[in-house]
Design a protein around this motif. Sequence first.
Motif, mmCIF file in Angstrom:
data_model
loop_
_atom_site.group_PDB
_atom_site.id
_atom_site.type_symbol
_atom_site.label_atom_id
_atom_site.label_comp_id
_atom_site.label_asym_id
_atom_site.label_seq_id
_atom_site.Cartn_x
_atom_site.Cartn_y
_atom_site.Cartn_z
ATOM 1 N N MET A 12 0.836 -1.182 0.000
ATOM 2 C CA MET A 12 0.000 0.000 0.000
ATOM 3 C C MET A 12 0.886 1.253 0.000
ATOM 4 S SD MET A 12 -2.783 0.994 2.844
ATOM 5 C CE MET A 12 -3.978 2.234 2.531
ATOM 6 N N ASP A 13 0.642 2.128 -0.953
ATOM 7 C CA ASP A 13 1.419 3.362 -1.047
ATOM 8 C C ASP A 13 1.068 4.315 0.088
ATOM 9 O OD1 ASP A 13 2.771 2.582 -3.292
ATOM 10 O OD2 ASP A 13 1.525 3.708 -4.701
ATOM 11 N N ARG A 14 2.087 5.007 0.558
ATOM 12 C CA ARG A 14 1.897 6.047 1.570
ATOM 13 C C ARG A 14 1.748 7.374 0.821
ATOM 14 N NH1 ARG A 14 3.721 4.749 6.777
ATOM 15 N NH2 ARG A 14 4.708 6.777 7.035
ATOM 16 N N ILE A 15 0.496 7.821 0.685
ATOM 17 C CA ILE A 15 0.192 9.032 -0.081
ATOM 18 C C ILE A 15 -0.107 10.172 0.892
ATOM 19 C CG2 ILE A 15 -1.345 10.099 -1.776
ATOM 20 C CD1 ILE A 15 -1.910 7.222 -2.810
ATOM 21 N N ALA A 16 0.562 11.299 0.676
ATOM 22 C CA ALA A 16 0.325 12.495 1.483
ATOM 23 C C ALA A 16 -0.248 13.588 0.596
ATOM 24 C CB ALA A 16 1.620 12.980 2.121
ATOM 25 N N LEU A 17 -1.266 14.247 1.101
ATOM 26 C CA LEU A 17 -1.815 15.424 0.452
ATOM 27 C C LEU A 17 -1.209 16.646 1.132
ATOM 28 C CD1 LEU A 17 -3.822 16.919 -1.409
ATOM 29 C CD2 LEU A 17 -5.546 16.624 0.392
ATOM 30 N N PHE A 18 -0.621 17.528 0.349
ATOM 31 C CA PHE A 18 -0.061 18.784 0.842
ATOM 32 C C PHE A 18 -1.007 19.888 0.381
ATOM 33 C CE2 PHE A 18 3.591 22.035 0.290
ATOM 34 C CZ PHE A 18 3.438 22.522 1.585
ATOM 35 N N PRO A 19 -1.979 20.261 1.229
ATOM 36 C CA PRO A 19 -2.984 21.238 0.817
ATOM 37 C C PRO A 19 -2.578 22.671 1.120
ATOM 38 C CG PRO A 19 -3.584 20.347 2.947
ATOM 39 C CD PRO A 19 -2.276 19.685 2.543
#
Length: 160
Positions: A1-8
């Motif tokens: 599972m990819d570790r996805i971060a949203l930088f808003p």
Amino acid sequence: MDRIALFPGSFDPFTRGHQDIVLRGLRLFDQVVIGIGNNATKKRYFPLNVMKEMIERTFSNEQNVKVVTYDDLTAHVARELGATFLLRGLRNTTDFEYENGISQVNRYLYEEIETVFLITSPELAPISSSIIRDLHRYGQGVDNFLPYSLSELDRINPQI
């Protein structure tokens, strides 16, 4: 599972400080999605589509960086993207007070989300988008604070 971060953020404009947070975030996450939010309480100085293009150019050599725009709650966008992390930069304690409240609400809306705070690199801490807008508005050069040239941006959108 990819570790996805949203930088808003509104990224009006996207600064070297923002770039630093993304590059450091890539050491922690498999993918960083830069989410340019449409904040109803703010009138943009730089057009959203133009800023999106400039950020995409900045990271054109980084296959693990994606740029999206959105007009929704950040927690909802993170869920749609499959992001389980929000990436945020902190320059000072004022930023922490502001960001802490937002992170709590995001966690309430999306239980699986974790907010990860990175402390801004010291040499970039004085930079803020609002200061850059003010300098630019009054004809001062700001390219030293940006990962792209505003002269290039002015060619794309001469109304700025």
